[in-house]
Write a protein that holds these residues in place. Structure first.
Motif, short mmCIF file in Angstrom:
data_model
loop_
_atom_site.label_atom_id
_atom_site.label_comp_id
_atom_site.label_asym_id
_atom_site.label_seq_id
_atom_site.Cartn_x
_atom_site.Cartn_y
_atom_site.Cartn_z
N GLY A 29 -38.39 123.28 -9.59
CA GLY A 29 -39.30 122.44 -8.81
C GLY A 29 -40.25 121.70 -9.71
O GLY A 29 -40.64 122.18 -10.76
N GLU A 30 -40.61 120.45 -9.29
CA GLU A 30 -41.49 119.63 -10.11
C GLU A 30 -42.92 120.11 -10.01
O GLU A 30 -43.34 120.63 -8.98
CB GLU A 30 -41.41 118.17 -9.64
N PRO A 31 -43.68 119.93 -11.08
CA PRO A 31 -45.10 120.27 -11.01
C PRO A 31 -45.82 119.46 -9.94
O PRO A 31 -45.45 118.33 -9.65
CB PRO A 31 -45.62 119.90 -12.41
N GLU A 36 -55.36 111.97 -7.17
CA GLU A 36 -56.77 111.67 -7.42
C GLU A 36 -57.16 112.11 -8.82
O GLU A 36 -57.88 111.41 -9.53
CB GLU A 36 -57.66 112.38 -6.39
N GLU A 37 -56.66 113.29 -9.23
CA GLU A 37 -56.98 113.79 -10.56
C GLU A 37 -56.33 112.95 -11.64
O GLU A 37 -56.91 112.71 -12.71
CB GLU A 37 -56.51 115.24 -10.68
N GLN A 38 -55.12 112.45 -11.40
CA GLN A 38 -54.37 111.72 -12.40
C GLN A 38 -54.70 110.24 -12.44
O GLN A 38 -54.34 109.54 -13.37
CB GLN A 38 -52.86 111.91 -12.17
N LYS A 413 -47.56 119.06 -18.89
CA LYS A 413 -48.16 118.15 -17.91
C LYS A 413 -48.22 116.73 -18.46
O LYS A 413 -47.98 115.76 -17.74
CB LYS A 413 -49.56 118.64 -17.54
N LEU A 414 -48.52 116.61 -19.76
CA LEU A 414 -48.54 115.29 -20.38
C LEU A 414 -47.17 114.64 -20.31
O LEU A 414 -47.03 113.46 -19.95
CB LEU A 414 -49.01 115.42 -21.84
N CYS A 415 -46.12 115.40 -20.64
CA CYS A 415 -44.76 114.86 -20.60
C CYS A 415 -44.36 114.46 -19.18
O CYS A 415 -43.77 113.40 -18.95
CB CYS A 415 -43.77 115.89 -21.15
N ASN A 420 -43.07 110.24 -15.25
CA ASN A 420 -43.21 109.74 -13.89
C ASN A 420 -44.13 108.52 -13.79
O ASN A 420 -44.47 108.10 -12.69
CB ASN A 420 -43.72 110.86 -12.98
N GLY A 421 -44.56 108.00 -14.93
CA GLY A 421 -45.34 106.77 -14.91
C GLY A 421 -46.77 106.93 -14.45
O GLY A 421 -47.43 105.95 -14.10
N ILE A 422 -47.26 108.18 -14.42
CA ILE A 422 -48.63 108.42 -13.99
C ILE A 422 -49.61 107.91 -15.04
O ILE A 422 -50.66 107.36 -14.72
CB ILE A 422 -48.86 109.90 -13.68
#
Length: 431
Positions: A29-31, A36-38, A413-415, A420-422
């Protein structure tokens, strides 16, 4: 500069972690993504800007001596040393140190100069305080530790003599000296506190139940200390009525995080109602308020990275490293630091609160990192931002997500956010 920063990037590790995250997400499952945080913050807040001016030659300001801020006249008095070579009768050359009190206007003009006669064997001045009428400084030699008090008007000097609290005690290593608003003097060697009257007579001493990391005068006029109580980082004020530490207040934070804040208390030069006390960590100066229910509320006051302030520690200074040392909070919109250029030239720099910066109006270079940045990289970033006002290097810190259970959480989380383009950082710093 960017070539130097890019040399720190390990694309192989980054690719490997990204590859593993993409394929492991199929089964685990994806994180969870908190949009809002990102969401990228395009407004830089808590920005302070320095005032530059010509500093006296051969003047070494002592950052560990609390300056005196005259709020009415808007002047700041600082203490430092100058060194001159003296030729003796036998033609040998020795160095003589002279103490100086410089009173600056907030525009950087030296308004008043006071020469301070120092003991012949001055040794090492570890700490001190300037008040309206007095200069206090702690002298340490191989023989003794002595506290001196110099009357700024009459130049009369008194000092702790044999039989007083720490005179002749070679085990006493002064860590901090400060005063409260009543003129009482507080000296600590991290395990013992000595409280002295203005005439340097001992009022009482206190053995701490734990090692004290920092001590400073708060904006509420009280004397605060930081320490560890069990696994928690705490603060407490000195309670003079019962002559012990007052209630313990725990700093807020993630208990399982591997990235712990370093709670360095910073003296407040005046009393104001905004906060009880101040402290700083690697990149933020906080004002702390104790609520009625006994909890701490932290408010960011200065963003050190974005304000171009590259703080160093006492070991860096002792080794002659160039950089800034936090000296005192003069008011909620004025910070004083000491800039160390070399072993003989250190001077005060005033930082004033300025308007927020809208990143939509300037070019930006974004650096994302999953582990703590090296001091050299931070120094390059702050220097670049100061020299290029039309461009900003913006830092996105993912190291705060690292926990004991998952030491690579920040990198993962960075990766994920990049895939995902965040976020779209220009430079990535990782292992």
């Amino acid at each position: 500069m960017f070539k130097k920063l890019l040399s720190r990037v390990s694309f192989f590790v980054l690719f490997t972690v990204c590859f593993s995250i993409v394929f492991s997400s199929c089964s685990t499952g994806e994180p969870t993504v908190n949009t809002e945080e990102q969401a990228e913050n395009t407004i830089l807040t808590n920005i302070f800007s320095e005032k530059t001016y010509t500093a006296p030659e051969n003047f070494r300001m002592l950052s560990t001596v609390l300056p005196y801020y005259d709020e009415t006249n808007r002047t700041v008095s600082v203490f430092g040393l100058s060194t001159a070579e003296v030729q003796a009768e036998d033609n040998s050359i020795t160095e003589k140190q002279t103490g100086w009190l410089y009173t600056y206007t907030l525009e950087g003009e030296i308004l008043e100069t006071e020469e301070i006669l120092l003991p012949e064997d001055i040794g090492y001045i570890s700490s001190g305080v300037i008040t309206e009428n007095t200069l206090l400084y702690m002298q340490s030699t191989v023989y003794a530790t002595v506290l001196y008090s110099v009357d700024r008007e009459t130049e009369k000097t008194i000092y702790t003599e044999e039989g007083t609290a720490f005179f002749g005690n070679n085990n006493f290593t002064c860590a901090f000296v400060t005063t409260d608003m009543d003129g009482q003097i507080y000296c600590t060697d991290r395990n013992t506190l000595y409280v002295l009257a203005p005439d340097l007579s001992l009022i009482y001493s206190l053995e701490f139940p734990t090692s004290i990391y920092t001590m400073a005068r708060g904006a509420d006029g009280e004397i605060w200390v930081t320490f560890n109580a069990g696994m928690e980082s705490c603060a407490a004020k000195i309670d003079n009525e019962v002559r012990t530490l007052g209630a313990y207040y725990s700093f807020p934070g993630e208990p399982d995080s591997l990235v712990k804040k370093q709670h360095h208390l910073l003296d407040a030069a005046i009393i104001e109602e905004a906060h009880n006390f101040y402290y700083y960590d690697a990149d933020i100066l906080y004002g702390v308020t104790i609520t009625e229910n006994g909890s701490m509320v932290e408010e960011p006051v200065v963003n050190l990275y974005n304000s171009g302030i590259n703080l160093c520690n006492r070991n860096d200074i002792a080794n002659g490293k160039e950089g800034d040392y936090a000296t005192a909070v003069l008011s909620h919109d004025l910070l004083l630091i000491t800039r160390y250029q070399n072993s003989k030239h250190c001077f005060p720099v005033f930082h004033f609160k300025t308007d927020d910066i809208d990143l939509n109006n300037i070019q930006t270079v974004t650096i994302a990192h999953a582990y703590a940045l090296d001091a050299d990289i931070v120094a390059k970033i702050t220097q670049y931002n100061k020299k290029h006002p039309d461009t900003r290097i913006v830092i996105q810190d993912y190291s705060k997500y690292v926990t004991r259970e998952n030491p690579t959480a920040g990198e993962e989380k960075l990766c994920f956010d990049m895939i995902n383009g965040i976020i779209q950082p220009d430079i990535v710093v990782t292992h």
